[in-house]
Design an enzyme around this catalytic site. Sequence first.
Site, PDB file in Angstrom:
ATOM      1  N   ASN A   9      49.377  43.471  50.064  1.00 36.41           N
ATOM      2  CA  ASN A   9      48.354  42.934  49.179  1.00 36.41           C
ATOM      3  C   ASN A   9      48.454  41.404  49.173  1.00 36.41           C
ATOM      4  OD1 ASN A   9      46.984  41.965  46.851  1.00 36.41           O
ATOM      5  ND2 ASN A   9      47.125  43.982  45.908  1.00 36.41           N
ATOM      6  N   LYS A  12      48.506  39.657  45.741  1.00 30.74           N
ATOM      7  CA  LYS A  12      49.811  39.791  45.088  1.00 30.74           C
ATOM      8  C   LYS A  12      50.818  38.822  45.720  1.00 30.74           C
ATOM      9  CE  LYS A  12      50.846  44.270  44.164  1.00 30.74           C
ATOM     10  NZ  LYS A  12      51.566  45.547  44.284  1.00 30.74           N
ATOM     11  N   ASP A  68      55.823  47.795  41.935  1.00 31.00           N
ATOM     12  CA  ASP A  68      54.715  48.708  41.691  1.00 31.00           C
ATOM     13  C   ASP A  68      54.247  48.414  40.276  1.00 31.00           C
ATOM     14  OD1 ASP A  68      52.817  50.591  42.387  1.00 31.00           O
ATOM     15  OD2 ASP A  68      54.030  52.299  41.781  1.00 31.00           O
ATOM     16  N   THR A  69      52.945  48.432  40.116  1.00 29.86           N
ATOM     17  CA  THR A  69      52.341  48.085  38.839  1.00 29.86           C
ATOM     18  C   THR A  69      51.391  49.181  38.416  1.00 29.86           C
ATOM     19  OG1 THR A  69      52.519  45.696  39.210  1.00 29.86           O
ATOM     20  CG2 THR A  69      50.806  46.419  37.691  1.00 29.86           C
ATOM     21  N   PHE A 148      42.387  40.284  40.427  1.00 30.90           N
ATOM     22  CA  PHE A 148      42.096  41.453  41.261  1.00 30.90           C
ATOM     23  C   PHE A 148      42.430  42.702  40.466  1.00 30.90           C
ATOM     24  CE2 PHE A 148      46.362  39.942  42.036  1.00 30.90           C
ATOM     25  CZ  PHE A 148      47.153  41.072  42.095  1.00 30.90           C
ATOM     26  N   GLY A 149      42.148  43.852  41.013  1.00 31.56           N
ATOM     27  CA  GLY A 149      42.444  45.105  40.320  1.00 31.56           C
ATOM     28  C   GLY A 149      41.650  45.233  39.029  1.00 31.56           C
ATOM     29  N   ASP A 151      41.907  43.326  36.435  1.00 29.63           N
ATOM     30  CA  ASP A 151      41.910  42.051  35.704  1.00 29.63           C
ATOM     31  C   ASP A 151      40.611  41.771  34.926  1.00 29.63           C
ATOM     32  OD1 ASP A 151      44.473  41.649  36.574  1.00 29.63           O
ATOM     33  OD2 ASP A 151      44.016  39.919  37.848  1.00 29.63           O
ATOM     34  N   LYS A 171      47.509  32.852  33.736  1.00 34.20           N
ATOM     35  CA  LYS A 171      47.760  34.298  33.781  1.00 34.20           C
ATOM     36  C   LYS A 171      49.211  34.578  34.175  1.00 34.20           C
ATOM     37  CE  LYS A 171      46.907  38.318  36.622  1.00 34.20           C
ATOM     38  NZ  LYS A 171      46.420  38.805  37.895  1.00 34.20           N
ATOM     39  N   HIS A 176      52.359  40.781  33.320  1.00 39.64           N
ATOM     40  CA  HIS A 176      53.416  41.742  33.602  1.00 39.64           C
ATOM     41  C   HIS A 176      54.191  41.343  34.854  1.00 39.64           C
ATOM     42  CE1 HIS A 176      49.497  42.575  35.215  1.00 39.64           C
ATOM     43  NE2 HIS A 176      50.037  43.191  36.236  1.00 39.64           N
TER      44      HIS A 176
END
Length: 193
Positions: A9, A12, A68-69, A148-149, A151, A171, A176
């Site tokens: 990613n 990321k 991993d999130t 992304f994701g 967000d 951010k 996290h």
Amino acid sequence: MKLVFATNNLNKLKEVQEMLPNSIEILSLEDIHCFDEIDETETSLEGNARLKASYITEKFGYNCFADDTGLEVTVLDGKPGVYSARFAGEPSSSENNMQKLLHELKEEENRKAQFRTAICLNLDGKQFLFEGVCKGEILTKKQGIEGFGYDPIFQPKGYDQSFAAMQRNEKNKISHRGLAIEKLVTFLSGYNI
């Protein structure tokens, strides 16, 4: 110090590179010529992070970390959680995942959620785990164009805008992943980076 970050990613990768001191050189999977698809088959974030980091260390011999999130929504009993990236099924896309989540929450008043990141570090034959949590809520519609994701629909507690409406450095201080990386960097400081 060189560390492999076991991710494909690019968002990321860029986010994490900006959080680390210059004394840590991050290598991507592409940098080490790893083009394998590492299946995330575990049922926990920690398990998937451990699986990815161990795969790289065992196959390529590098010190490595992987994360991993998951987005954990209170009224959905912690879902989508470990399945956050594939919540809407195949083909997986952030847009489909967000739309499914918004649909499932459309009648809900309780929109509390948290992002949680687990990082596994393999360093000199030992394994270490770090966690970061950011509490907040799911908005009723998308807001912002950054990130992304999930967000655009996640608003962190104490803020009046989504992650996607924030500047990346803002951010990163509260996210996290930012909190988990901060713990990783603090730990690595003991290794005289």
